[in-house]
Design a protein around this motif. Structure first.
Motif, PDB file in Angstrom:
ATOM      1  N   ALA A 171       9.019  10.162   4.335  1.00  0.00           N
ATOM      2  CA  ALA A 171       7.763  11.046   4.235  1.00  0.00           C
ATOM      3  C   ALA A 171       6.577  10.266   4.588  1.00  0.00           C
ATOM      4  O   ALA A 171       5.624  11.090   5.315  1.00  0.00           O
ATOM      5  N   ILE A 172       6.564   8.921   4.557  1.00  0.00           N
ATOM      6  CA  ILE A 172       5.151   8.456   5.057  1.00  0.00           C
ATOM      7  C   ILE A 172       5.093   8.566   6.518  1.00  0.00           C
ATOM      8  O   ILE A 172       4.008   8.587   7.041  1.00  0.00           O
ATOM      9  N   ALA A 173       6.549   8.159   7.271  1.00  0.00           N
ATOM     10  CA  ALA A 173       6.282   8.340   8.608  1.00  0.00           C
ATOM     11  C   ALA A 173       5.821   9.818   9.335  1.00  0.00           C
ATOM     12  O   ALA A 173       5.170   9.845  10.200  1.00  0.00           O
ATOM     13  N   LEU A 174       6.591  10.777   8.525  1.00  0.00           N
ATOM     14  CA  LEU A 174       6.247  12.103   8.905  1.00  0.00           C
ATOM     15  C   LEU A 174       4.662  12.347   8.726  1.00  0.00           C
ATOM     16  O   LEU A 174       3.879  12.954   9.547  1.00  0.00           O
ATOM     17  N   ALA A 175       4.101  11.835   7.470  1.00  0.00           N
ATOM     18  CA  ALA A 175       2.568  12.096   7.243  1.00  0.00           C
ATOM     19  C   ALA A 175       1.832  11.299   8.074  1.00  0.00           C
ATOM     20  O   ALA A 175       0.579  11.957   8.585  1.00  0.00           O
ATOM     21  N   ASP A 176       2.258  10.305   8.734  1.00  0.00           N
ATOM     22  CA  ASP A 176       1.464   9.484   9.481  1.00  0.00           C
ATOM     23  C   ASP A 176       1.590  10.162  10.897  1.00  0.00           C
ATOM     24  O   ASP A 176       0.515  10.203  11.679  1.00  0.00           O
ATOM     25  N   ILE A 177       2.586  10.555  11.165  1.00  0.00           N
ATOM     26  CA  ILE A 177       2.800  11.459  12.500  1.00  0.00           C
ATOM     27  C   ILE A 177       1.706  12.876  12.571  1.00  0.00           C
ATOM     28  O   ILE A 177       1.025  12.910  13.395  1.00  0.00           O
ATOM     29  N   LEU A 178       1.861  13.521  11.390  1.00  0.00           N
ATOM     30  CA  LEU A 178       0.902  14.317  11.051  1.00  0.00           C
ATOM     31  C   LEU A 178      -0.657  14.203  11.203  1.00  0.00           C
ATOM     32  O   LEU A 178      -1.665  14.938  11.793  1.00  0.00           O
ATOM     33  N   LEU A 228     -14.681  10.418  15.139  1.00  0.00           N
ATOM     34  CA  LEU A 228     -13.982  11.209  14.018  1.00  0.00           C
ATOM     35  C   LEU A 228     -12.539  11.043  13.995  1.00  0.00           C
ATOM     36  O   LEU A 228     -11.740  10.819  12.891  1.00  0.00           O
ATOM     37  N   ALA A 229     -11.919  10.782  15.186  1.00  0.00           N
ATOM     38  CA  ALA A 229     -10.250  10.482  15.102  1.00  0.00           C
ATOM     39  C   ALA A 229     -10.164   9.249  14.560  1.00  0.00           C
ATOM     40  O   ALA A 229      -9.304   9.159  13.750  1.00  0.00           O
ATOM     41  N   TYR A 230     -10.892   8.058  14.996  1.00  0.00           N
ATOM     42  CA  TYR A 230     -10.797   6.840  14.291  1.00  0.00           C
ATOM     43  C   TYR A 230     -10.899   7.088  12.446  1.00  0.00           C
ATOM     44  O   TYR A 230     -10.055   6.310  11.849  1.00  0.00           O
ATOM     45  N   LEU A 231     -11.906   7.696  12.231  1.00  0.00           N
ATOM     46  CA  LEU A 231     -12.039   7.766  10.744  1.00  0.00           C
ATOM     47  C   LEU A 231     -10.958   8.536   9.933  1.00  0.00           C
ATOM     48  O   LEU A 231     -10.534   8.127   8.916  1.00  0.00           O
ATOM     49  N   ILE A 232     -10.350   9.550  10.711  1.00  0.00           N
ATOM     50  CA  ILE A 232      -9.085  10.257  10.135  1.00  0.00           C
ATOM     51  C   ILE A 232      -7.924   9.414  10.086  1.00  0.00           C
ATOM     52  O   ILE A 232      -7.474   9.336   9.120  1.00  0.00           O
ATOM     53  N   ALA A 233      -7.625   8.765  11.273  1.00  0.00           N
ATOM     54  CA  ALA A 233      -6.674   7.745  11.172  1.00  0.00           C
ATOM     55  C   ALA A 233      -6.843   6.669  10.427  1.00  0.00           C
ATOM     56  O   ALA A 233      -5.867   6.081   9.931  1.00  0.00           O
ATOM     57  N   SER A 234      -7.828   6.286   9.833  1.00  0.00           N
ATOM     58  CA  SER A 234      -8.195   5.466   8.739  1.00  0.00           C
ATOM     59  C   SER A 234      -7.773   5.635   7.524  1.00  0.00           C
ATOM     60  O   SER A 234      -7.836   4.739   6.594  1.00  0.00           O
ATOM     61  N   ILE A 235      -7.465   6.812   7.184  1.00  0.00           N
ATOM     62  CA  ILE A 235      -6.818   7.269   5.734  1.00  0.00           C
ATOM     63  C   ILE A 235      -5.499   6.674   5.815  1.00  0.00           C
ATOM     64  O   ILE A 235      -4.482   7.291   6.500  1.00  0.00           O
ATOM     65  N   SER A 236      -5.126   5.721   4.993  1.00  0.00           N
ATOM     66  CA  SER A 236      -4.031   5.039   4.815  1.00  0.00           C
ATOM     67  C   SER A 236      -2.892   5.552   3.773  1.00  0.00           C
ATOM     68  O   SER A 236      -3.297   5.535   2.683  1.00  0.00           O
ATOM     69  N   ILE A 237      -2.326   6.568   4.140  1.00  0.00           N
ATOM     70  CA  ILE A 237      -1.124   7.429   3.242  1.00  0.00           C
ATOM     71  C   ILE A 237      -0.632   6.438   2.361  1.00  0.00           C
ATOM     72  O   ILE A 237      -0.223   6.647   1.096  1.00  0.00           O
ATOM     73  N   SER A 238       0.045   5.484   3.082  1.00  0.00           N
ATOM     74  CA  SER A 238       1.013   4.340   2.313  1.00  0.00           C
ATOM     75  C   SER A 238       0.127   3.798   1.305  1.00  0.00           C
ATOM     76  O   SER A 238       0.697   3.526   0.249  1.00  0.00           O
ATOM     77  N   VAL A 239      -0.995   3.230   1.495  1.00  0.00           N
ATOM     78  CA  VAL A 239      -2.047   2.682   0.408  1.00  0.00           C
ATOM     79  C   VAL A 239      -2.079   3.421  -0.521  1.00  0.00           C
ATOM     80  O   VAL A 239      -2.139   3.412  -1.922  1.00  0.00           O
ATOM     81  N   LEU A 240      -2.689   4.739  -0.232  1.00  0.00           N
ATOM     82  CA  LEU A 240      -2.996   5.743  -1.126  1.00  0.00           C
ATOM     83  C   LEU A 240      -1.802   5.958  -2.143  1.00  0.00           C
ATOM     84  O   LEU A 240      -1.800   6.253  -3.241  1.00  0.00           O
ATOM     85  N   TYR A 241      -0.439   6.119  -1.530  1.00  0.00           N
ATOM     86  CA  TYR A 241       0.558   6.439  -2.279  1.00  0.00           C
ATOM     87  C   TYR A 241       1.025   5.243  -3.218  1.00  0.00           C
ATOM     88  O   TYR A 241       1.166   5.620  -4.496  1.00  0.00           O
ATOM     89  N   SER A 242       0.804   3.937  -2.818  1.00  0.00           N
ATOM     90  CA  SER A 242       1.436   2.875  -3.505  1.00  0.00           C
ATOM     91  C   SER A 242       0.352   2.700  -4.689  1.00  0.00           C
ATOM     92  O   SER A 242       0.769   2.412  -5.777  1.00  0.00           O
ATOM     93  N   ARG A 243      -0.994   2.978  -4.356  1.00  0.00           N
ATOM     94  CA  ARG A 243      -1.895   2.788  -5.478  1.00  0.00           C
ATOM     95  C   ARG A 243      -1.671   3.963  -6.456  1.00  0.00           C
ATOM     96  O   ARG A 243      -1.908   3.582  -7.735  1.00  0.00           O
ATOM     97  N   SER A 244      -1.255   4.958  -5.986  1.00  0.00           N
ATOM     98  CA  SER A 244      -0.918   6.304  -7.120  1.00  0.00           C
ATOM     99  C   SER A 244       0.320   5.607  -7.944  1.00  0.00           C
ATOM    100  O   SER A 244       0.447   6.083  -9.096  1.00  0.00           O
ATOM    101  N   LYS A 245       0.927   4.640  -7.630  1.00  0.00           N
ATOM    102  CA  LYS A 245       1.997   4.029  -8.196  1.00  0.00           C
ATOM    103  C   LYS A 245       1.896   2.838  -9.049  1.00  0.00           C
ATOM    104  O   LYS A 245       2.725   2.029  -9.699  1.00  0.00           O
ATOM    105  N   GLY A 246       0.550   2.440  -9.203  1.00  0.00           N
ATOM    106  CA  GLY A 246      -0.104   1.243  -9.866  1.00  0.00           C
ATOM    107  C   GLY A 246       0.038   0.097  -9.071  1.00  0.00           C
ATOM    108  O   GLY A 246      -0.236  -1.043  -9.628  1.00  0.00           O
TER     109      GLY A 246
END
Length: 194
Positions: free
Chosen positions: A52-59, A9-27
């Motif tokens: 912001a990405i660093a803080l989100a990744d820490i969280l 479960l930890a691996y699956l949660i950590a596999s959510i790439s916030i930077s990829v999701l953010y950049s995709r939201s920007k096209g």
């Protein structure tokens, strides 16, 4: 069985790439021009987004480690390595992610807040000194890996002193994951190059 489930479960949660999701939201996908994670996002979208990405990744790392702690507290010292593995090689994003320092730091905070604090302060302090004194010419490493190495060495001694041998082995395993990712990044073509 519960250890395996908690770490999965930890691996699956950590596999959510916030930077990829953010950049995709920007096209776009940041990985086509830079590395995923706080540094690449800061270079592409500005320092505020990078922070912001660093803080989100820490969280994200703290959340994933919190799941491990809730399900199987004895496995908490393996959570930082699993979190880094998920962030570096995310199943949801083609096994192509960031470099793992921020989420691993969040996981260390959950394993032991003092170890997390000392690791973060020593790593960031080393990076600041590295940049201030332009040490790349001397140490032949950029600021981020240098800070990561110093932070991990200090984390090993603090964790082992506070929680024993298992904590030390957990930090060593984290170091192995980060070393493998670092070598992978170093030996791979830079994103956006042909």
């Amino acid at each position: 069985m519960m250890v395996a489930l908690a770490l999965l479960l930890a691996y699956l949660i950590a596999s959510i790439s916030i930077s990829v999701l953010y950049s995709r939201s920007k096209g776009a996908d940041v990985r086509t021009v830079d590395f995923a994670g706080a540094s690449g996002m800061g270079r592409r979208y500005g320092w505020r987004v990078g922070v912001a990405i660093a803080l989100a990744d820490i969280l994200k790392g703290a959340l994933a480690a919190g799941v491990v702690f809730a399900l199987e507290p004895r496995a908490i010292w393996f959570a930082p390595a699993i979190v880094a593995l998920g962030h570096c090689y995310p199943v949801w994003h083609g096994f192509n992610g960031g470099q793992g320092l921020s989420p691993a730091t969040g996981a260390l905070w959950v394993a032991d807040p003092l170890t997390g604090l000392v690791t973060m302060v020593s790593g960031l302090g080393t990076m600041a000194l590295h940049r201030l004194f332009k040490l790349e010419r001397i140490v032949k490493l950029a600021a981020q890996p240098t800070g990561g190495i110093v932070g991990l060495v200090i984390a090993y001694f603090v964790a082992r002193g506070r929680a024993g041998e298992i904590a030390g082995w957990g930090v060593v395993l984290l170091g192995v994951v980060l070393l493998i990712r670092g070598l992978h990044v170093l030996l791979s073509p830079k994103p956006g190059s042909s």
